[in-house]
Scaffold this active site. Structure first.
Site, PDB file in Angstrom:
ATOM      1  N   SER A   1       0.865  -1.192   0.000  1.00  0.00           N
ATOM      2  CA  SER A   1       0.000   0.000   0.000  1.00  0.00           C
ATOM      3  C   SER A   1       0.890   1.226   0.000  1.00  0.00           C
ATOM      4  O   SER A   1       1.471   1.581   1.029  1.00  0.00           O
ATOM      5  CB  SER A   1      -0.900  -0.001   1.240  1.00  0.00           C
ATOM      6  OG  SER A   1      -1.880  -1.000   1.143  1.00  0.00           O
TER       7      SER A   1
ATOM      8  N   LYS B   1      -0.635   7.303   8.923  1.00  0.00           N
ATOM      9  CA  LYS B   1       0.220   7.327   7.734  1.00  0.00           C
ATOM     10  C   LYS B   1      -0.643   7.304   6.472  1.00  0.00           C
ATOM     11  O   LYS B   1      -0.420   8.076   5.530  1.00  0.00           O
ATOM     12  CB  LYS B   1       1.159   6.109   7.760  1.00  0.00           C
ATOM     13  CG  LYS B   1       2.239   6.114   6.701  1.00  0.00           C
ATOM     14  CD  LYS B   1       2.782   4.707   6.456  1.00  0.00           C
ATOM     15  CE  LYS B   1       1.771   3.865   5.691  1.00  0.00           C
ATOM     16  NZ  LYS B   1       2.253   2.531   5.295  1.00  0.00           N
TER      17      LYS B   1
ATOM     18  N   LYS C   1      -7.253   2.022  -2.643  1.00  0.00           N
ATOM     19  CA  LYS C   1      -6.864   1.657  -1.269  1.00  0.00           C
ATOM     20  C   LYS C   1      -6.917   2.881  -0.364  1.00  0.00           C
ATOM     21  O   LYS C   1      -7.377   2.807   0.780  1.00  0.00           O
ATOM     22  CB  LYS C   1      -5.454   1.037  -1.264  1.00  0.00           C
ATOM     23  CG  LYS C   1      -4.923   0.676   0.131  1.00  0.00           C
ATOM     24  CD  LYS C   1      -5.691  -0.463   0.788  1.00  0.00           C
ATOM     25  CE  LYS C   1      -5.301  -0.650   2.258  1.00  0.00           C
ATOM     26  NZ  LYS C   1      -4.012  -1.311   2.450  1.00  0.00           N
TER      27      LYS C   1
END
EC number: 1.1.1.60
Lengths: 293, 293
Positions: free
Chosen positions: A94, A237, A169
């Site tokens: 990711s 994050k 995502k």
């Protein structure tokens, strides 16, 4: 098929195991104690990412973040040095969609295809081979690797060109964070107004408010079980990636910006390593009211 | 059983119909053309709310807002004037939990029980007798009326004392509004970053981001079908109730406050009568990007 797998962490380890069990010849990079069983099952330990790319037709990358992917692909003894035309790189990490498009262009110079295919579902999904996989790339490339992805996941979708998988995502992480915030505000309200938040959660399931987050994270909030799960530090994050991309694209995401402030408040109070459902603690602190226990 | 039903609107009409079909003797207030079929099925038209309360053992109220409930219960020729000890008032309207506790106390002075039991599921749920019902009141009162509620709904929960049903309904409306905002920000991000938002929506269903809102309202956003549904103007009223109650309870609800600003922006641009999924238009205007069509 000869498949390379680089990144044998908590996710990569079971994913590679499924590919071996399905009869593929795996070429593994950085085999450590934890991944030793993969070799015992028939996986071949390679000396470098270059050697993996040299031996395999399809090379899967599953590492933590954008710089890790760049290092594995383009660093010394990296994948790019071992590629020859006609191979396919699948990045299941990711990472940034912008960097992804750059990486794909550089891999294309070697005459190879690139598909970004990040996953959702966590360690449990990796072990059960039930991961959701969001892919970006050319249709023909996706069709060719789909049988491989189907060994590791269940809900597998091509959502656009290269980078679109990473974009999806990030959209996923935005929606998950904000839905956690939605459930937290609803249950906090219910509790401080005098209702039993666990009963309210049950009452709301099945209606328009129902979601996987209300089901799972709602229960974590009322049961006060904040063991990760998915840590606030990691979700911060992801949300940071979302906000940075939104900045460069001039997209206004007011709720996403706000939820990041709540994650920040959680971190300031030492909750960064708790499950992201602990977001409710930021709201509880502001309202001086805890919802359960 | 003799049951009174006051409020034969789009919700009340089919709900009363189910009670008649189950064999109960209904006493109806303000029968109009739309509710004439209920009389043909055997319902009795009463002259006043007082007459309904006089004839029935259980009196159900299903009207738009707090002042309507107050008027029906305590206005001239209202329910309170027709009550005698041992009867039960069930308020299935969606109104203020604070006013609800006041109404229940005044009904208790007449020796009668009070249960608030607002619903979720809309006209479709009312017609299908599949409403979610969130009840507040004493356990014994709830147990006694449960067979009646089961004729109109499916997911029926006692969530606390009197007022807790209304509190749960507000929590529901908070979660629904914020989840719409979550889906809107996620799909807007995906679209402007170059992915197909309809494909992203499909890819995310089944994972942690999945919700009834992603399924239903996400599709309305990508298909641009903003016919109500549930109008922004009505959701604004509910969110306003939430924020007013939060103010008096000193609860901090930052995302709820923010989503109300987006509803306001929609109203300013003439979208107040669109479905609440049109919330995404406020974000689209700020970002100068529409996600589909």
């Amino acid at each position: 098929m000869d498949i390379g797998f680089i990144g044998l962490g908590v996710m990569g380890q079971p994913m590679a195991g499924h590919l071996i069990a399905a009869g593929h010849q795996l070429h593994l990079h950085r085999v450590k104690d934890r991944s030793r069983p993969l070799v015992e099952q028939g996986g071949l330990a390679a000396d470098s990412a270059r050697a993996v790319a040299d031996a395999a037709e399809v090379i899967i990358v599953m590492v933590p973040d954008t710089p890790d992917v760049e290092d594995v692909l383009f660093g010394p003894d990296g994948v790019a040095e071992g590629l020859s035309p006609g191979k396919t790189v699948i990045d299941m990490s990711s990472i940034s969609p912008v960097a992804t498009r750059d990486f794909a262009a550089r891999i294309a110079e070697a005459g190879c295809a690139y598909v970004d295919a990040p996953v959702s579902g966590g360690e449990a999904g990796a072990k059960a081979a039930s991961l959701s996989i969001m892919a970006g790339g050319a249709q023909a490339d996706f069709d060719r690797i789909l049988p491989i992805l189907e060994i590791m996941g269940q809900n597998i979708n091509l959502v656009g060109e290269v980078g679109a998988g990473q974009t999806a995502k990030i959209a996923n992480q935005i929606i998950v964070a904000l839905t956690i915030g939605a459930v937290a505000e609803g249950l906090l309200f219910a509790s401080k107004a005098g209702a039993d938040p666990a009963k309210v959660r049950s009452a709301l399931m099945g209606g328009l408010a129902s979601s996987r987050i209300l089901e799972l994270h709602g229960a974590r909030m009322t049961d006060r079980t904040f063991d990760p799960g998915f840590r606030i530090a990691l979700h911060r994050k992801d949300v940071n990636n979302a906000l940075e991309a939104a900045r460069s694209l001039n997209i206004t995401l007011p709720a996403t910006a706000q939820v990041q402030e709540l994650f920040k408040a959680c971190t300031a109070h030492g909750f960064g390593d708790l499950d992201h459902s602990a977001l409710i603690r930021a709201l509880e602190m502001m309202s001086d009211h805890e919802i359960g226990g």
